[in-house]
Write a protein that holds these residues in place. Structure first.
Motif, short mmCIF file in Angstrom:
data_model
loop_
_atom_site.label_atom_id
_atom_site.label_comp_id
_atom_site.label_asym_id
_atom_site.label_seq_id
_atom_site.Cartn_x
_atom_site.Cartn_y
_atom_site.Cartn_z
N PRO A 116 -7.99 7.40 -3.15
CA PRO A 116 -8.38 5.98 -3.14
C PRO A 116 -7.36 5.12 -3.88
O PRO A 116 -6.58 5.63 -4.68
N PRO A 117 -7.34 3.82 -3.59
CA PRO A 117 -6.35 2.94 -4.20
C PRO A 117 -6.53 2.83 -5.70
O PRO A 117 -7.64 2.87 -6.21
N LYS A 118 -5.40 2.72 -6.39
CA LYS A 118 -5.46 2.56 -7.85
C LYS A 118 -5.69 1.10 -8.19
O LYS A 118 -5.30 0.21 -7.45
N GLU A 169 -11.51 -0.97 1.30
CA GLU A 169 -11.15 -0.77 -0.11
C GLU A 169 -12.23 -1.26 -1.06
O GLU A 169 -12.64 -0.57 -1.99
N LYS A 176 1.89 -3.39 -6.63
CA LYS A 176 0.83 -2.54 -6.10
C LYS A 176 1.04 -2.35 -4.61
O LYS A 176 1.22 -3.31 -3.86
N GLU A 177 1.07 -1.08 -4.22
CA GLU A 177 1.27 -0.82 -2.80
C GLU A 177 -0.02 -1.07 -2.05
O GLU A 177 -1.11 -0.90 -2.58
N LYS A 178 0.16 -1.41 -0.80
CA LYS A 178 -1.01 -1.57 0.03
C LYS A 178 -1.59 -0.17 0.25
O LYS A 178 -0.86 0.77 0.52
N TRP A 179 -2.87 -0.05 0.11
CA TRP A 179 -3.52 1.24 0.28
C TRP A 179 -3.35 1.71 1.73
O TRP A 179 -3.56 0.94 2.66
N ASP A 180 -2.97 2.97 1.88
CA ASP A 180 -2.73 3.47 3.23
C ASP A 180 -4.02 3.92 3.93
O ASP A 180 -3.99 4.44 5.05
N TYR A 206 -6.72 12.36 -8.73
CA TYR A 206 -5.35 12.39 -8.19
C TYR A 206 -4.59 13.69 -8.44
O TYR A 206 -3.51 13.87 -7.90
#
Ligand SMILES: [Zn+2]
Ligand SMILES: [Zn+2]
Length: 161
Positions: free
Chosen positions: A28-30, A117, A18-22, A74
């Motif tokens: 929004p973050p998944k 987040e 999981k990527e860090k939310w930018d 998305y």
């Protein structure tokens, strides 16, 4: 869009970290479940996907409703399609019907800017928070929002003792 046509495109994200939310409030973050391939478990809500007879459906990785929700956030094209389905291009403000309608967030997404987040308000990303506006009404609304933002400092409500 039928589920089968796009869900395969998302397979490449399986097993990825999981990527860090930018911090982009428009995307929004998944959830963690999005990155884990578990047959029969939904990538959006993380719950089990059941067949009609109550057994686990191991062929699927999305609930239909969850996929719809995901696409609304998305995929801008799919967002327009869902909004068109509901409003048929009719402006929610003046009622005119125009081919160049705009998709507008009733509560502006920008209010989610700088929100952490875990504090994100997901109602901002729902279909209920979307409306069809004609170009003219959309411009008016955007202008008044910019003015409001310029004048008002953000108000943070705190519990008073
Ligand atoms: Zn689900
Ligand atoms: Zn209008």
């Amino acid at each position: 869009m039928p589920l089968s046509r796009w869900s395969s495109r998302h397979k490449k994200t399986f097993g990825k970290k999981k990527e860090k939310w930018d911090g982009n409030f428009r995307l929004p973050p998944k959830p963690d479940s999005y990155y884990v391939e578990t047959k029969g478990s939904c990538r959006w809500c993380g719950n089990t996907i059941l067949n009609e007879d109550g057994t686990i459906n191991t062929r699927k990785t999305w609930h239909e409703d969850c996929a719809t929700e995901y696409l609304l956030i998305y995929h801008s094209g799919e967002q327009r399609a869902q909004l068109w389905n509901r409003d048929k291009g009719k402006c929610n403000h003046c009622g005119c019907e125009n081919r160049t309608w705009h998709a507008d967030h009733i509560k502006p997404l920008v209010e989610q800017k700088h929100v952490k987040e875990e504090d994100l308000d997901w109602s901002y990303y729902s279909l209920d928070n979307l409306q069809t506006l004609c170009k003219k009404c959309h411009r008016k609304k955007t202008n008044s929002e910019v003015k409001l933002r310029g004048k008002k400092k953000p108000v943070y409500k705190k519990w008073s003792k």
